[in-house]
Design a protein around this motif. Structure first.
Motif, PDB file in Angstrom:
ATOM      1  N   ARG A  56       0.833  -1.205   0.000  1.00  0.00           N
ATOM      2  CA  ARG A  56       0.000   0.000   0.000  1.00  0.00           C
ATOM      3  C   ARG A  56       0.863   1.249   0.000  1.00  0.00           C
ATOM      4  O   ARG A  56       1.979   1.243   0.515  1.00  0.00           O
ATOM      5  CB  ARG A  56      -0.925   0.033   1.226  1.00  0.00           C
ATOM      6  CG  ARG A  56      -1.820  -1.162   1.356  1.00  0.00           C
ATOM      7  CD  ARG A  56      -2.574  -1.171   2.679  1.00  0.00           C
ATOM      8  NE  ARG A  56      -3.653  -0.191   2.705  1.00  0.00           N
ATOM      9  CZ  ARG A  56      -3.665   0.884   3.481  1.00  0.00           C
ATOM     10  NH1 ARG A  56      -2.653   1.156   4.284  1.00  0.00           N
ATOM     11  NH2 ARG A  56      -4.696   1.707   3.447  1.00  0.00           N
ATOM     12  N   PHE A 104      -5.163   3.607  -1.342  1.00  0.00           N
ATOM     13  CA  PHE A 104      -3.735   3.371  -1.196  1.00  0.00           C
ATOM     14  C   PHE A 104      -3.246   2.115  -1.910  1.00  0.00           C
ATOM     15  O   PHE A 104      -2.098   2.047  -2.342  1.00  0.00           O
ATOM     16  CB  PHE A 104      -3.364   3.303   0.290  1.00  0.00           C
ATOM     17  CG  PHE A 104      -3.634   4.576   1.027  1.00  0.00           C
ATOM     18  CD1 PHE A 104      -2.967   5.740   0.685  1.00  0.00           C
ATOM     19  CD2 PHE A 104      -4.575   4.629   2.047  1.00  0.00           C
ATOM     20  CE1 PHE A 104      -3.214   6.923   1.356  1.00  0.00           C
ATOM     21  CE2 PHE A 104      -4.827   5.800   2.719  1.00  0.00           C
ATOM     22  CZ  PHE A 104      -4.147   6.958   2.375  1.00  0.00           C
ATOM     23  N   GLU A 105      -4.111   1.125  -2.054  1.00  0.00           N
ATOM     24  CA  GLU A 105      -3.711  -0.101  -2.738  1.00  0.00           C
ATOM     25  C   GLU A 105      -3.353   0.159  -4.201  1.00  0.00           C
ATOM     26  O   GLU A 105      -2.586  -0.598  -4.804  1.00  0.00           O
ATOM     27  CB  GLU A 105      -4.825  -1.148  -2.655  1.00  0.00           C
ATOM     28  CG  GLU A 105      -5.078  -1.712  -1.270  1.00  0.00           C
ATOM     29  CD  GLU A 105      -5.876  -0.775  -0.374  1.00  0.00           C
ATOM     30  OE1 GLU A 105      -6.032  -1.089   0.827  1.00  0.00           O
ATOM     31  OE2 GLU A 105      -6.360   0.266  -0.872  1.00  0.00           O
TER      32      GLU A 105
END
Length: 239
Positions: A56, A104-105
């Motif tokens: 992430r 965020f991934e």
């Protein structure tokens, strides 16, 4: 009558100049009237230790005011050897605001640092920094797309911020310094493009304010952020 002559629901003239810094992956020079803030987004190919190995990304922010951004010269915080409490509070707010609309991934293990430097202050520096910081962040994601790092920008929504307050008994949108310094109530609203609330900061400077007063301020803030979101979208689409 407001000191500036504006109507209660009228914002100052707002402008965005994306790509202001050619060295940064993303940048925006934002003006809210006489409040001017340079926002730059820097891509780093690493994440803080607590995120390593998780796949992430992360977004954080730093904020500062130049020595002559106000009427009198301010001492540089670097010269004082530490950041002031106000600076720390504002840069944490900016970081929370921007992280609130990022997936965020979709970043990979990368960090983006958004620096917000106040060139000239006339009230609402934190709200201008959030609003311009989002444009710089979006440009950074576009740069990452063009570089083949990501397939699409990992943005869940847009985000903007605006100040509101009660001045001489009247709810007002987008306070400048003469209003902010004498306001009976001072509030900052961080709202997404679809109307989601990320954060509200509200303070009674004199006497407590009512729920009805808060409702009036929230209505003004929603109007202001809706207008800002349209402007942000037009600027980003042209990148």
């Amino acid at each position: 009558m407001r000191p500036s002559g504006r109507a209660p629901s009228e914002m100052r003239k707002v402008s965005f100049e994306p790509g202001y810094s050619r060295q940064a992956e993303g940048s925006c020079f934002v003006r809210f009237g006489n409040t001017h803030v340079l926002c730059t987004a820097t891509l780093e190919q690493s994440v803080p230790p607590f995120l390593r190995g998780g796949g992430r990304g992360w977004v954080t922010a730093e904020y500062g005011m130049l020595p002559r951004s106000t009427n009198e010269r301010m001492r540089r915080e670097a010269a004082a050897g530490k950041q002031g409490g106000r600076t720390q509070e504002i840069q944490r707010l900016i970081g929370r605001a921007l992280r609130g609309v990022v997936q965020f991934e979709g970043m990979g293990e990368r960090q983006i640092v958004v620096d917000c430097d106040v060139i000239q202050a006339d009230g609402g520096t934190r709200t201008a920094a959030i609003t311009g910081g989002y444009v710089a962040l979006a440009q950074c994601f576009k740069w990452m797309q063009k570089s083949g790092m990501i397939a699409k920008a990992p943005l869940l929504d847009s985000v903007a911020a605006i100040s509101c307050g009660i001045y001489k008994g009247t709810p007002l949108l987008d306070l400048d310094y003469p209003e902010d310094s004498e306001a009976e109530v001072d509030a900052n609203f961080v709202i997404t493009g679809t109307g989601g609330i990320i954060e509200i900061q509200g303070t009674a400077e004199q006497k407590p304010f009512s729920e009805a007063d808060f409702g009036a301020l929230l209505a003004l803030a929603k109007k202001g952020v809706a207008d800002l979101s349209v402007m942000q979208a037009a600027v980003i689409a042209a990148l």
